[in-house]
Scaffold this motif. Structure first.
Motif, PDB file in Angstrom:
ATOM      1  N   TRP A  19       0.846  -1.208   0.000  1.00 47.08           N
ATOM      2  CA  TRP A  19       0.000   0.000   0.000  1.00 47.08           C
ATOM      3  C   TRP A  19       0.874   1.247   0.000  1.00 47.08           C
ATOM      4  CZ3 TRP A  19      -1.266   4.677   1.691  1.00 47.08           C
ATOM      5  CH2 TRP A  19      -2.562   5.153   1.482  1.00 47.08           C
ATOM      6  N   ASN A  20       1.845   1.260   0.894  1.00 49.02           N
ATOM      7  CA  ASN A  20       2.699   2.449   1.022  1.00 49.02           C
ATOM      8  C   ASN A  20       3.480   2.748  -0.258  1.00 49.02           C
ATOM      9  OD1 ASN A  20       2.172   3.439   3.629  1.00 49.02           O
ATOM     10  ND2 ASN A  20       3.436   1.855   4.564  1.00 49.02           N
ATOM     11  N   VAL A  21       4.070   1.718  -0.838  1.00 47.65           N
ATOM     12  CA  VAL A  21       4.906   1.961  -2.006  1.00 47.65           C
ATOM     13  C   VAL A  21       4.054   2.307  -3.224  1.00 47.65           C
ATOM     14  CG1 VAL A  21       5.084  -0.364  -3.025  1.00 47.65           C
ATOM     15  CG2 VAL A  21       7.045   1.190  -3.086  1.00 47.65           C
ATOM     16  N   THR A  22       2.790   1.909  -3.220  1.00 46.33           N
ATOM     17  CA  THR A  22       1.885   2.266  -4.310  1.00 46.33           C
ATOM     18  C   THR A  22       1.638   3.773  -4.348  1.00 46.33           C
ATOM     19  OG1 THR A  22       0.766   0.116  -4.227  1.00 46.33           O
ATOM     20  CG2 THR A  22      -0.434   1.922  -5.272  1.00 46.33           C
ATOM     21  N   PHE A  23       1.482   4.388  -3.165  1.00 46.93           N
ATOM     22  CA  PHE A  23       1.070   5.798  -3.113  1.00 46.93           C
ATOM     23  C   PHE A  23       2.121   6.766  -2.561  1.00 46.93           C
ATOM     24  CE2 PHE A  23      -2.957   3.377  -2.822  1.00 46.93           C
ATOM     25  CZ  PHE A  23      -3.556   3.843  -3.984  1.00 46.93           C
ATOM     26  N   ASN A  24       2.925   6.349  -1.593  1.00 53.90           N
ATOM     27  CA  ASN A  24       3.858   7.279  -0.948  1.00 53.90           C
ATOM     28  C   ASN A  24       4.852   7.935  -1.904  1.00 53.90           C
ATOM     29  OD1 ASN A  24       4.262   7.624   2.297  1.00 53.90           O
ATOM     30  ND2 ASN A  24       2.967   5.878   1.811  1.00 53.90           N
ATOM     31  N   PRO A  25       5.626   7.161  -2.670  1.00 58.66           N
ATOM     32  CA  PRO A  25       6.653   7.788  -3.508  1.00 58.66           C
ATOM     33  C   PRO A  25       6.083   8.767  -4.530  1.00 58.66           C
ATOM     34  CG  PRO A  25       7.029   5.420  -3.302  1.00 58.66           C
ATOM     35  CD  PRO A  25       5.668   5.685  -2.762  1.00 58.66           C
ATOM     36  N   LEU A  26       5.034   8.355  -5.234  1.00 60.99           N
ATOM     37  CA  LEU A  26       4.429   9.232  -6.236  1.00 60.99           C
ATOM     38  C   LEU A  26       3.859  10.487  -5.606  1.00 60.99           C
ATOM     39  CD1 LEU A  26       2.464   7.110  -8.871  1.00 60.99           C
ATOM     40  CD2 LEU A  26       4.407   8.616  -9.239  1.00 60.99           C
ATOM     41  N   SER A  27       3.184  10.331  -4.476  1.00 58.58           N
ATOM     42  CA  SER A  27       2.579  11.488  -3.821  1.00 58.58           C
ATOM     43  C   SER A  27       3.633  12.506  -3.429  1.00 58.58           C
ATOM     44  CB  SER A  27       1.785  11.048  -2.587  1.00 58.58           C
ATOM     45  OG  SER A  27       2.642  10.622  -1.548  1.00 58.58           O
TER      46      SER A  27
ATOM     47  N   ILE B  31       6.614  12.933  -4.906  1.00 54.04           N
ATOM     48  CA  ILE B  31       7.220  13.528  -6.099  1.00 54.04           C
ATOM     49  C   ILE B  31       6.330  14.625  -6.682  1.00 54.04           C
ATOM     50  CG2 ILE B  31       7.858  13.103  -8.511  1.00 54.04           C
ATOM     51  CD1 ILE B  31       8.896  10.367  -7.620  1.00 54.04           C
ATOM     52  N   VAL B  32       5.040  14.328  -6.843  1.00 57.39           N
ATOM     53  CA  VAL B  32       4.141  15.282  -7.516  1.00 57.39           C
ATOM     54  C   VAL B  32       3.329  16.124  -6.536  1.00 57.39           C
ATOM     55  CG1 VAL B  32       3.963  13.812  -9.543  1.00 57.39           C
ATOM     56  CG2 VAL B  32       2.272  13.578  -7.733  1.00 57.39           C
ATOM     57  N   LYS B  33       3.533  15.908  -5.230  1.00 60.60           N
ATOM     58  CA  LYS B  33       2.829  16.657  -4.183  1.00 60.60           C
ATOM     59  C   LYS B  33       1.307  16.522  -4.345  1.00 60.60           C
ATOM     60  CE  LYS B  33       6.534  20.008  -3.346  1.00 60.60           C
ATOM     61  NZ  LYS B  33       6.923  21.440  -3.284  1.00 60.60           N
ATOM     62  N   ALA B  34       0.855  15.281  -4.412  1.00 63.30           N
ATOM     63  CA  ALA B  34      -0.564  14.990  -4.589  1.00 63.30           C
ATOM     64  C   ALA B  34      -1.059  14.078  -3.477  1.00 63.30           C
ATOM     65  CB  ALA B  34      -0.797  14.306  -5.942  1.00 63.30           C
ATOM     66  N   ASP B  35      -2.346  14.217  -3.119  1.00 60.95           N
ATOM     67  CA  ASP B  35      -2.907  13.279  -2.159  1.00 60.95           C
ATOM     68  C   ASP B  35      -3.328  12.007  -2.906  1.00 60.95           C
ATOM     69  OD1 ASP B  35      -5.406  13.779  -3.353  1.00 60.95           O
ATOM     70  OD2 ASP B  35      -5.984  15.238  -1.833  1.00 60.95           O
ATOM     71  N   VAL B  36      -3.806  11.026  -2.156  1.00 62.33           N
ATOM     72  CA  VAL B  36      -4.130   9.725  -2.749  1.00 62.33           C
ATOM     73  C   VAL B  36      -5.218   9.859  -3.815  1.00 62.33           C
ATOM     74  CG1 VAL B  36      -5.116   7.447  -2.266  1.00 62.33           C
ATOM     75  CG2 VAL B  36      -3.357   8.392  -0.756  1.00 62.33           C
ATOM     76  N   GLY B  37      -6.228  10.670  -3.548  1.00 65.18           N
ATOM     77  CA  GLY B  37      -7.316  10.842  -4.500  1.00 65.18           C
ATOM     78  C   GLY B  37      -6.857  11.396  -5.834  1.00 65.18           C
ATOM     79  N   GLN B  38      -5.909  12.320  -5.806  1.00 65.13           N
ATOM     80  CA  GLN B  38      -5.396  12.884  -7.054  1.00 65.13           C
ATOM     81  C   GLN B  38      -4.657  11.835  -7.881  1.00 65.13           C
ATOM     82  OE1 GLN B  38      -3.492  16.189  -4.811  1.00 65.13           O
ATOM     83  NE2 GLN B  38      -4.362  17.540  -6.389  1.00 65.13           N
ATOM     84  N   ILE B  39      -3.938  10.948  -7.202  1.00 64.60           N
ATOM     85  CA  ILE B  39      -3.259   9.857  -7.910  1.00 64.60           C
ATOM     86  C   ILE B  39      -4.285   8.913  -8.527  1.00 64.60           C
ATOM     87  CG2 ILE B  39      -1.798   7.806  -7.609  1.00 64.60           C
ATOM     88  CD1 ILE B  39      -0.255   9.396  -5.479  1.00 64.60           C
ATOM     89  N   LEU B  40      -5.339   8.601  -7.773  1.00 62.10           N
ATOM     90  CA  LEU B  40      -6.368   7.699  -8.275  1.00 62.10           C
ATOM     91  C   LEU B  40      -7.098   8.291  -9.484  1.00 62.10           C
ATOM     92  CD1 LEU B  40      -7.914   6.535  -4.874  1.00 62.10           C
ATOM     93  CD2 LEU B  40      -6.501   5.158  -6.403  1.00 62.10           C
TER      94      LEU B  40
ATOM     95  N   ILE C  21      11.852   5.869  -9.710  1.00 62.49           N
ATOM     96  CA  ILE C  21      11.243   6.621  -8.614  1.00 62.49           C
ATOM     97  C   ILE C  21      12.258   6.845  -7.492  1.00 62.49           C
ATOM     98  CG2 ILE C  21       9.522   6.456  -6.774  1.00 62.49           C
ATOM     99  CD1 ILE C  21       8.277   7.149  -9.429  1.00 62.49           C
ATOM    100  N   TYR C  22      13.035   5.815  -7.196  1.00 62.92           N
ATOM    101  CA  TYR C  22      14.060   5.890  -6.153  1.00 62.92           C
ATOM    102  C   TYR C  22      15.093   6.965  -6.482  1.00 62.92           C
ATOM    103  CZ  TYR C  22      18.025   4.255  -3.283  1.00 62.92           C
ATOM    104  OH  TYR C  22      19.075   4.169  -2.420  1.00 62.92           O
ATOM    105  N   VAL C  23      15.566   6.991  -7.724  1.00 61.95           N
ATOM    106  CA  VAL C  23      16.564   7.982  -8.139  1.00 61.95           C
ATOM    107  C   VAL C  23      15.986   9.397  -8.068  1.00 61.95           C
ATOM    108  CG1 VAL C  23      17.894   8.829 -10.111  1.00 61.95           C
ATOM    109  CG2 VAL C  23      17.878   6.386  -9.573  1.00 61.95           C
ATOM    110  N   ILE C  24      14.752   9.567  -8.546  1.00 62.82           N
ATOM    111  CA  ILE C  24      14.125  10.893  -8.550  1.00 62.82           C
ATOM    112  C   ILE C  24      13.940  11.408  -7.131  1.00 62.82           C
ATOM    113  CG2 ILE C  24      11.992  12.137  -9.095  1.00 62.82           C
ATOM    114  CD1 ILE C  24      11.734  10.227 -11.545  1.00 62.82           C
ATOM    115  N   LEU C  25      13.421  10.569  -6.250  1.00 64.46           N
ATOM    116  CA  LEU C  25      13.207  10.992  -4.864  1.00 64.46           C
ATOM    117  C   LEU C  25      14.520  11.329  -4.158  1.00 64.46           C
ATOM    118  CD1 LEU C  25      10.398   8.596  -3.597  1.00 64.46           C
ATOM    119  CD2 LEU C  25      10.327  11.094  -3.615  1.00 64.46           C
ATOM    120  N   THR C  26      15.528  10.508  -4.407  1.00 60.82           N
ATOM    121  CA  THR C  26      16.829  10.770  -3.794  1.00 60.82           C
ATOM    122  C   THR C  26      17.380  12.113  -4.253  1.00 60.82           C
ATOM    123  OG1 THR C  26      17.299   8.398  -3.678  1.00 60.82           O
ATOM    124  CG2 THR C  26      19.171   9.893  -3.484  1.00 60.82           C
TER     125      THR C  26
END
Length: 306
Positions: free
Chosen positions: A187-195, A197-206, A292-297
């Motif tokens: 669950w965490n890896v599905t939403f945490n990294p993307l959120s 990077i793009v500064k979005a909540d879960v609903g915006q990703i969905l 995603i790992y490289v971008i976040l780092t």
């Protein structure tokens, strides 16, 4: 029960607060403005079940943890080793530790230092944030499956489950907490990294087709790593994660996003780095996770001047 909260942020503050409200003796370890606010006015909890102010011992002195029955280990994964080393010479031999962190590698660090038999773990299903210093805002219904690391029955673990249930937190004993934590990691890896990077909540990703597709790709790569490690997770859990997020977490700002917005270090290594490294070790390809790992780092290095 005498309980210490190592890291009284959103997770530790909320659970420590409800345990204190239920009559347990709780010591909260915190720092900065959050600590000063709690010292001055207690810990304010705004929850789905109402609002209250929890009392307790609010301190930045880790020696206050001596003589306690249980430690809620809630520090960020980036601080696990340093805090554990400080606790090693302070805690009584009978004190148990309940891991309430993201990721699944913290248990290994704590087991090496304190012994596997002293460590309990849980997957913290909780939507909460520090609204402002001294105030925790929580919504939804928190849930806590709790278990030992060696799948054995443990009278103390059952006592901890009872203490949480008495405080109003739905808890139960898990006979395979590591598998449960892997499900939470998915669950965490599905939403945490993307959120983050793009500064979005879960609903915006969905709601965004491209972000949702990318989240699904990340999820599938993490699932393949788990499968190669022998973790028994049913494939249907992948769709259930999206369905559950639609129902219960659309407005949720992930912990990684909250950290970035507050200028704090993100749990990149525990959520992304660990899976990338395990993928390399097990020869499971994780191209989206690696990107995603490289971008976040890079983002963290630039924003925090690391």
């Amino acid at each position: 029960m005498k309980i210490g909260v190592a890291g009284a942020g959103a997770v530790g503050g909320y659970f420590g607060g409800v345990l204190a409200q239920a009559g347990n003796q709780v010591v909260f370890l915190a720092r900065g403005a959050h600590l000063e606010a709690m010292k001055a006015q207690g810990l304010r909890i705004e929850s789905a079940k109402g609002e209250f102010t929890a009392d307790g011992i609010f301190t930045n002195d880790i020696h206050s943890f001596k003589g306690l029955d249980l430690i809620l280990f809630c520090v960020k994964s980036t601080d696990t080793k340093s805090v554990a080393e400080q606790l090693k010479n302070i805690l009584d031999d009978s004190t148990r530790i309940l891991v309430m962190q993201n990721g699944i590698d913290n248990e290994e660090i704590l087991s090496e230092m304190f012994g596997k038999e002293r460590v309990l773990s849980t997957a913290t299903y909780l939507s909460a944030s520090v609204k402002e210093p001294g105030i925790i805002h929580q919504f939804g219904e928190p849930r806590l499956p709790i278990g030992t690391l060696n799948r054995t029955a443990d009278p103390f673990a059952k006592e901890v489950v009872a203490v949480f249930n008495h405080s109003g937190v739905k808890s139960w004993a898990s006979d395979d907490i590591i598998c449960t934590k892997w499900q939470k990691l998915l669950w965490n890896v599905t939403f945490n990294p993307l959120s983050a990077i793009v500064k979005a909540d879960v609903g915006q990703i969905l709601d965004d087709p491209l972000l949702r597709r990318t989240a699904g790709s990340i999820q599938k790569e993490a699932f393949l790593v788990a499968k190669k490690k022998g973790i028994r997770i049913a494939p249907e859990i992948l769709e259930q994660i999206f369905m559950g997020a639609e129902k219960r977490a659309r407005n949720h700002k992930t912990s990684m996003l909250q950290d970035r917005l507050k200028g704090k270090r993100m749990e990149i290594e525990s959520l992304c780095g660990y899976l990338v490294r395990e993928g390399e070790r097990l020869r499971v390809e994780t191209p989206v996770l690696q990107a995603i790992y490289v971008i976040l780092t890079f983002i963290e290095q630039q924003e925090l001047n690391l």
